[in-house]
Design a protein around this motif. Structure first.
Motif, PDB file in Angstrom:
ATOM      1  N   ASP A   1       0.839  -1.197   0.000  1.00 17.96           N
ATOM      2  CA  ASP A   1       0.000   0.000   0.000  1.00 17.96           C
ATOM      3  C   ASP A   1       0.876   1.250   0.000  1.00 17.96           C
ATOM      4  O   ASP A   1       1.226   1.788   1.061  1.00 17.96           O
ATOM      5  N   ILE A   2       1.262   1.697  -1.187  1.00 21.92           N
ATOM      6  CA  ILE A   2       2.050   2.934  -1.296  1.00 21.92           C
ATOM      7  C   ILE A   2       1.370   3.915  -2.263  1.00 21.92           C
ATOM      8  O   ILE A   2       2.004   4.819  -2.795  1.00 21.92           O
ATOM      9  N   ALA A   3       0.045   3.703  -2.444  1.00 23.10           N
ATOM     10  CA  ALA A   3      -0.693   4.577  -3.365  1.00 23.10           C
ATOM     11  C   ALA A   3      -0.630   6.033  -2.913  1.00 23.10           C
ATOM     12  O   ALA A   3      -0.501   6.951  -3.734  1.00 23.10           O
ATOM     13  N   GLY A   4      -0.710   6.251  -1.581  1.00 25.09           N
ATOM     14  CA  GLY A   4      -0.628   7.613  -1.066  1.00 25.09           C
ATOM     15  C   GLY A   4       0.726   8.241  -1.331  1.00 25.09           C
ATOM     16  O   GLY A   4       0.820   9.427  -1.676  1.00 25.09           O
ATOM     17  N   ASP A   5       1.802   7.430  -1.184  1.00 27.06           N
ATOM     18  CA  ASP A   5       3.154   7.930  -1.461  1.00 27.06           C
ATOM     19  C   ASP A   5       3.305   8.308  -2.928  1.00 27.06           C
ATOM     20  O   ASP A   5       3.920   9.340  -3.258  1.00 27.06           O
ATOM     21  N   ILE A   6       2.752   7.481  -3.801  1.00 25.09           N
ATOM     22  CA  ILE A   6       2.857   7.752  -5.236  1.00 25.09           C
ATOM     23  C   ILE A   6       2.051   9.004  -5.602  1.00 25.09           C
ATOM     24  O   ILE A   6       2.493   9.822  -6.410  1.00 25.09           O
ATOM     25  N   ALA A   7       0.868   9.147  -5.010  1.00 23.99           N
ATOM     26  CA  ALA A   7       0.047  10.323  -5.284  1.00 23.99           C
ATOM     27  C   ALA A   7       0.769  11.597  -4.836  1.00 23.99           C
ATOM     28  O   ALA A   7       0.757  12.626  -5.535  1.00 23.99           O
ATOM     29  N   GLU A   8       1.411  11.547  -3.666  1.00 14.65           N
ATOM     30  CA  GLU A   8       2.160  12.705  -3.175  1.00 14.65           C
ATOM     31  C   GLU A   8       3.347  13.003  -4.089  1.00 14.65           C
ATOM     32  O   GLU A   8       3.651  14.165  -4.388  1.00 14.65           O
ATOM     33  N   LEU A   9       3.986  11.923  -4.551  1.00 14.45           N
ATOM     34  CA  LEU A   9       5.111  12.063  -5.466  1.00 14.45           C
ATOM     35  C   LEU A   9       4.668  12.737  -6.759  1.00 14.45           C
ATOM     36  O   LEU A   9       5.326  13.660  -7.261  1.00 14.45           O
ATOM     37  N   ARG A  10       3.553  12.280  -7.286  1.00 13.56           N
ATOM     38  CA  ARG A  10       3.053  12.835  -8.547  1.00 13.56           C
ATOM     39  C   ARG A  10       2.649  14.302  -8.392  1.00 13.56           C
ATOM     40  O   ARG A  10       2.889  15.126  -9.278  1.00 13.56           O
ATOM     41  N   SER A  11       2.054  14.643  -7.257  1.00 12.28           N
ATOM     42  CA  SER A  11       1.646  16.022  -7.009  1.00 12.28           C
ATOM     43  C   SER A  11       2.865  16.948  -6.928  1.00 12.28           C
ATOM     44  O   SER A  11       2.873  18.028  -7.520  1.00 12.28           O
ATOM     45  N   THR A  12       3.887  16.504  -6.186  1.00  8.99           N
ATOM     46  CA  THR A  12       5.118  17.307  -6.071  1.00  8.99           C
ATOM     47  C   THR A  12       5.776  17.470  -7.433  1.00  8.99           C
ATOM     48  O   THR A  12       6.228  18.565  -7.787  1.00  8.99           O
ATOM     49  N   PHE A  13       5.802  16.370  -8.186  1.00  6.68           N
ATOM     50  CA  PHE A  13       6.428  16.419  -9.502  1.00  6.68           C
ATOM     51  C   PHE A  13       5.667  17.358 -10.436  1.00  6.68           C
ATOM     52  O   PHE A  13       6.278  18.083 -11.229  1.00  6.68           O
ATOM     53  N   PHE A  14       4.339  17.375 -10.355  1.00  6.70           N
ATOM     54  CA  PHE A  14       3.542  18.254 -11.203  1.00  6.70           C
ATOM     55  C   PHE A  14       3.897  19.718 -10.933  1.00  6.70           C
ATOM     56  O   PHE A  14       4.037  20.518 -11.865  1.00  6.70           O
ATOM     57  N   ASP A  15       4.059  20.068  -9.649  1.00  8.46           N
ATOM     58  CA  ASP A  15       4.442  21.442  -9.297  1.00  8.46           C
ATOM     59  C   ASP A  15       5.827  21.782  -9.844  1.00  8.46           C
ATOM     60  O   ASP A  15       6.054  22.880 -10.369  1.00  8.46           O
ATOM     61  N   ILE A  16       6.749  20.838  -9.718  1.00 11.37           N
ATOM     62  CA  ILE A  16       8.113  21.056 -10.208  1.00 11.37           C
ATOM     63  C   ILE A  16       8.119  21.219 -11.720  1.00 11.37           C
ATOM     64  O   ILE A  16       8.780  22.109 -12.272  1.00 11.37           O
ATOM     65  N   LYS A  17       7.364  20.364 -12.394  1.00 11.01           N
ATOM     66  CA  LYS A  17       7.305  20.410 -13.859  1.00 11.01           C
ATOM     67  C   LYS A  17       6.753  21.747 -14.340  1.00 11.01           C
ATOM     68  O   LYS A  17       7.214  22.303 -15.344  1.00 11.01           O
ATOM     69  N   SER A  18       5.781  22.281 -13.605  1.00 13.90           N
ATOM     70  CA  SER A  18       5.203  23.583 -13.969  1.00 13.90           C
ATOM     71  C   SER A  18       6.237  24.694 -13.844  1.00 13.90           C
ATOM     72  O   SER A  18       6.309  25.588 -14.689  1.00 13.90           O
TER      73      SER A  18
END
Length: 372
Positions: free
Chosen positions: A5-22
């Protein structure tokens, strides 16, 4: 076996990455690559070698940045698939692989996030690093040379081109001072957090056996401006000394007095250059560095900033920013960020990423607190 169960970790990772990519703006990077690729393909590109090197270097870094972004995005997608496979098949080995990949991505994204913090006026520029031996006699000059090698290794590991401007060797061991240019985007933003007094504690190889020796060296980092036309340096304001370039032990590099030392009389700023064969070339290069340093001072005065970006560095007790302890224990510790490692050998071999990232985050917090 329980599901991974690391879905929450992946979601947080994706959110942080989206901000960085922007912030990094992948579309702008792609447009820059297309523009620079067209310039790099021009038939007369190498008619001006200096301009050509600048174009190819910018292209290489833009391509690397875009590749890093697309690679991380792809790896996050693949990680979600890997977790799904591990849970469907109940495979412990695949679950371990997914955990390992999660940690790897967290580290990569943390490093990329630091890049978004480099938003200072001069952060994107190349840097000129100057190292000077401080208190501590021959141990200090040896320490200064250790720091010189550390930064050159760091630059090499990160593919940053380096030009050594000048090295003044000490009589017994090490160096009195060294100045070198690191010509890569964001070199100043990254390395400016290294400015300050560095302190070494060790069993001295030059003194009596069994005695610990403390020595100091100062590191100064200034941005190198591409255009310095707005800074005029009247001939009456400078003193130019020429001398013979030399290596360790006074060994001659060439047989003419080609090395140049320029002293700016009103400010006391001194720049030496001995990298080029020609005195004219060394004078031009030294003048460019001098103008960069004077422009920095001018910009700071105009903005009413009291603190010199290069730091007011005395290289003695009471002004340390990092300690390197080799005896009686092994530790390198930054006294501002409290970041520390227990492997000085790796640090002296150029492993500075952790210290630089911690320094950039610390500097950003200091700026935010000051603004508040």
């Amino acid at each position: 076996m329980a599901d991974l169960d690391i879905a929450g970790d992946i979601a947080e990772l994706r959110s942080t990455f989206f901000d960085i990519k922007s912030v990094l703006d992948a579309e702008r990077l792609q447009a820059d690559i297309e523009r620079l690729s067209e310039a790099a393909g021009a038939p007369d590109l190498w008619d001006d070698p200096e301009a050509a090197q600048k174009v190819t270097s910018e292209l290489s870094h833009a391509q690397a940045d875009l590749k890093r972004i697309t690679s991380i995005e792809s790896r996050i997608d693949d990680l979600e698939v890997l977790v799904q496979m591990a849970n469907e098949e109940g495979d412990e080995e695949t679950q371990q692989e997914a955990r390992k990949e999660l940690k790897s991505l967290q580290k990569l994204i943390s490093e990329l996030e630091v890049r978004t913090l480099l938003d200072g006026e001069f952060d994107q520029l190349p840097a000129v690093v100057t190292i000077r031996a401080g208190a501590g006699g021959v141990d200090a000059s040896d320490f200064a040379e250790m720091l010189q090698r550390m930064y050159l290794r760091y630059a090499e590991q990160h593919g940053m081109p380096v030009t050594v401007h000048e090295t003044s060797y000490a009589e017994e061991a090490g160096i009195k001072s060294s100045s070198f240019e690191i010509d890569a985007p964001y070199a100043f933003g990254n390395l400016s957090v290294e400015a300050g007094t560095h302190r070494l504690v060790r069993m001295s190889p030059f003194g009596a056996a069994g005695k610990r020796q403390t020595s100091f060296a100062a590191v100064e980092v200034v941005p190198l401006f591409e255009q310095v036309d707005e800074i005029e340096v009247p001939e009456n304001d400078i003193r130019v000394d020429v001398f013979r370039s030399s290596g360790p032990g006074g060994q001659s590099v060439n047989t003419t007095d080609s090395a140049v030392r320029i002293t700016h009389i009103p400010t006391g700023v001194v720049v030496s250059m001995q990298n080029e064969k020609s005195q004219i070339q060394n004078r031009a290069a030294a003048l460019r560095v001098l103008q960069s340093r004077l422009m920095l001072l001018k910009r700071e005065e105009e903005a009413a900033r009291k603190k010199d970006l290069a730091g007011n560095i005395s290289a003695s007790w009471g002004d340390q920013m990092r300690s390197y302890v080799l005896a009686p224990y092994q530790m390198v510790k930054d006294l501002r960020t409290l970041h520390e490692v227990n492997n000085p050998s790796a640090v002296f071999d150029g492993d500075l990423d952790g210290f630089i990232a911690a320094g950039i985050r610390w500097r950003k917090r200091q700026q935010q607190e000051s603004d508040d």
